[in-house]
Scaffold this motif. Structure first.
Motif, PDB file in Angstrom:
ATOM      1  N   LEU A 244       0.830  -1.202   0.000  1.00 61.78           N
ATOM      2  CA  LEU A 244       0.000   0.000   0.000  1.00 61.78           C
ATOM      3  C   LEU A 244       0.867   1.256   0.000  1.00 61.78           C
ATOM      4  CD1 LEU A 244      -2.948   0.933   0.133  1.00 61.78           C
ATOM      5  CD2 LEU A 244      -2.755   0.966   2.623  1.00 61.78           C
ATOM      6  N   GLY A 245       0.639   2.106  -0.982  1.00 63.18           N
ATOM      7  CA  GLY A 245       1.420   3.329  -1.106  1.00 63.18           C
ATOM      8  C   GLY A 245       2.653   3.181  -1.965  1.00 63.18           C
ATOM      9  N   GLU A 246       3.022   1.930  -2.272  1.00 71.48           N
ATOM     10  CA  GLU A 246       4.191   1.682  -3.120  1.00 71.48           C
ATOM     11  C   GLU A 246       3.767   1.078  -4.462  1.00 71.48           C
ATOM     12  OE1 GLU A 246       6.675  -0.868  -0.840  1.00 71.48           O
ATOM     13  OE2 GLU A 246       7.008   0.601   0.763  1.00 71.48           O
ATOM     14  N   VAL A 247       2.848   0.134  -4.419  1.00 70.73           N
ATOM     15  CA  VAL A 247       2.288  -0.463  -5.623  1.00 70.73           C
ATOM     16  C   VAL A 247       0.877   0.088  -5.793  1.00 70.73           C
ATOM     17  CG1 VAL A 247       1.582  -2.598  -6.751  1.00 70.73           C
ATOM     18  CG2 VAL A 247       3.629  -2.559  -5.302  1.00 70.73           C
ATOM     19  N   TRP A 248       0.608   0.679  -6.956  1.00 71.11           N
ATOM     20  CA  TRP A 248      -0.682   1.321  -7.188  1.00 71.11           C
ATOM     21  C   TRP A 248      -1.519   0.508  -8.171  1.00 71.11           C
ATOM     22  CZ3 TRP A 248      -2.629   5.332  -4.493  1.00 71.11           C
ATOM     23  CH2 TRP A 248      -1.722   6.035  -3.673  1.00 71.11           C
ATOM     24  N   GLU A 249      -2.604  -0.068  -7.662  1.00 70.26           N
ATOM     25  CA  GLU A 249      -3.514  -0.809  -8.534  1.00 70.26           C
ATOM     26  C   GLU A 249      -4.193   0.097  -9.552  1.00 70.26           C
ATOM     27  OE1 GLU A 249      -4.233  -3.999  -9.086  1.00 70.26           O
ATOM     28  OE2 GLU A 249      -2.592  -4.532  -7.740  1.00 70.26           O
TER      29      GLU A 249
END
Length: 430
Positions: A244-249
């Protein structure tokens, strides 16, 4: 656990991704309004009363923020052209844009605040759906509605500047309104209202939490939370919160070049490909190879409404082969005999897939057999409009059909408020 993670999260979403989706969604809403869609929603929204807090797109009418969120959610989704997240099979823009616009206008939020709130809401919505693909749809539930209330509530909570504990209550309250039954076999157009229901519910949930109403603290992964209540099982929380906050869906959200279910887009690209240079000889049969998970969800052959047509593989493939496009808008004649006749000759079977990609981003093959005995084949490895499409930004602008309003919205993070966008939109619509 999941509610707490998102309630305490301080997101910094990629603004260019968020604004691209907002531009596309705004174009979808304006196109629907021009086509006369959403009239029942507009009638009800106006009758609900309340202060003129937010604009009904494309303006200048204004209603209460919850009512505006409802009608604008219907408009974004009405023509089936709005962006979709392939893994979650959810339409994040249709739910979150109406909330971001309505509450953002109500509280005079800055452009940067609206972008951050919209990015957070879209990300939560996408992650909730992607954790269990495509279980909501298999059980007859519209994932956009079931998951959308949470994305809407988080967006509204950010713009109302709720603290983490109150935000968690807003998510818990929103959970009481999660649903969205899908029953296409019996017709009806209510599914286009699902994002509107979710958007309005999210705004109301945030307002109720701010007023002191409380909700369950683990509404998503609790013993009787969203997943167990609707699907019978709870995924590992990490499936929703990891990175969360690093990989953006939201970077995986696709823009739809066709007004049809995203799961048939590769087949439509393949049909358009095979149609080029096709001799003027009657088509005897059409065979489509599509991902096996998609097949049972898009198999309707003889739609009775435009909404059903958008979810029919056979109908859309036939429309592309005959017309060169598939755009079942509000005024399409679903009784058109040539499309119905060709759709009846379309068969589908499971095709090859790529386990690393979502069901909506899989390859497709279309094979035609003509009356002269020849065979013609079209194959595409993935549908157009996806995150890897080099023409994505051009597609968004071409679809939106907006001028200065789109330019301003694309730079929303630098604007003092949403008002310049709304003003430009009103001027463009004359």
């Amino acid at each position: 656990m999941i509610s707490r993670a998102f309630a305490e999260w301080a997101p910094k979403p990629p603004p260019e991704i968020v604004t691209r989706l907002l531009v596309d969604g705004l174009g979808c809403a304006v196109a629907a309004a021009r086509a006369g869609e959403g009239q029942p929603a507009l009638t009800v929204a106006r009758a609900l009363g309340g202060p003129p807090e937010a604009t009904v797109l494309p303006g200048p009418a204004r209603v209460s923020a919850p009512a505006a969120a409802f009608v604008n959610g219907v408009l974004v989704h009405a023509l089936g052209r709005d962006p979709v997240h392939g893994s979650g099979l959810v339409h994040p823009t249709a739910v979150v844009l109406p909330v971001a616009f309505a509450v953002g206008e109500e509280v005079s939020a800055s452009g940067a605040e609206i972008v951050a709130a919209a990015g957070a809401g879209m990300e939560l919505l996408c992650r909730l759906g992607a954790a269990v693909p495509p279980e909501f749809h298999r059980r007859g539930l519209h994932a956009t509605s079931a998951c959308g209330v949470f994305g809407a509530a988080l967006t509204a909570a950010r713009l109302y500047a709720l603290d983490p504990e109150t935000t968690r209550h807003a998510l818990g309250i929103a959970g009481s309104q999660a649903g969205g039954r899908v029953e296409r076999a019996r017709g009806g157009t209510v599914e286009q209202a699902h994002p509107g229901f979710a958007a309005q519910s999210g705004v109301i949930a945030a307002r109720l939490a701010e007023a002191g109403l409380t909700g369950p603290r683990d509404v998503l992964d609790g013993d009787f939370g969203l997943y167990r209540a609707l699907l019978g099982e709870v995924p590992d929380a990490a499936a929703v919160t990891e990175g969360l906050g690093e990989v953006w869906e939201i970077e995986q959200v696709a823009v739809k070049p066709y007004a049809a279910c995203r799961m048939v887009h590769a087949a439509l690209d393949a049909a358009a490909l095979v149609r080029r240079g096709l001799p003027a000889v009657p088509i005897v049969s059409v065979e489509v190879e599509l991902h096996p998970v998609a097949l049972p969800l898009v198999t309707g052959r003889a739609p009775s409404t435009p909404h059903e047509a958008r979810h029919s593989l056979a109908w859309n493939v036939a429309a592309v082969l005959l017309d060169g496009k598939a755009d079942p808008a509000h005024d399409i004649d679903v009784r058109r005999p040539d499309i119905r006749a060709l759709a009846a000759r379309v068969t589908a079977k499971p095709g090859p897939g790529d386990a690393a990609r979502s069901v909506a981003e899989q390859p497709a093959r279309v094979t035609l057999r003509l009356a002269d005995g020849t065979r013609h084949e079209g194959f595409v490895p993935r549908p157009s409009g996806g995150p890897a499409d080099p023409g994505l930004d051009g597609l968004v602008r071409a679809k939106a059909g907006l001028g200065r309003a789109a330019d301003l919205l694309a730079d929303l993070a630098a604007l003092p408020s949403l008002r310049p966008v709304l003003r430009a939109l009103e001027e463009e619509q004359g």
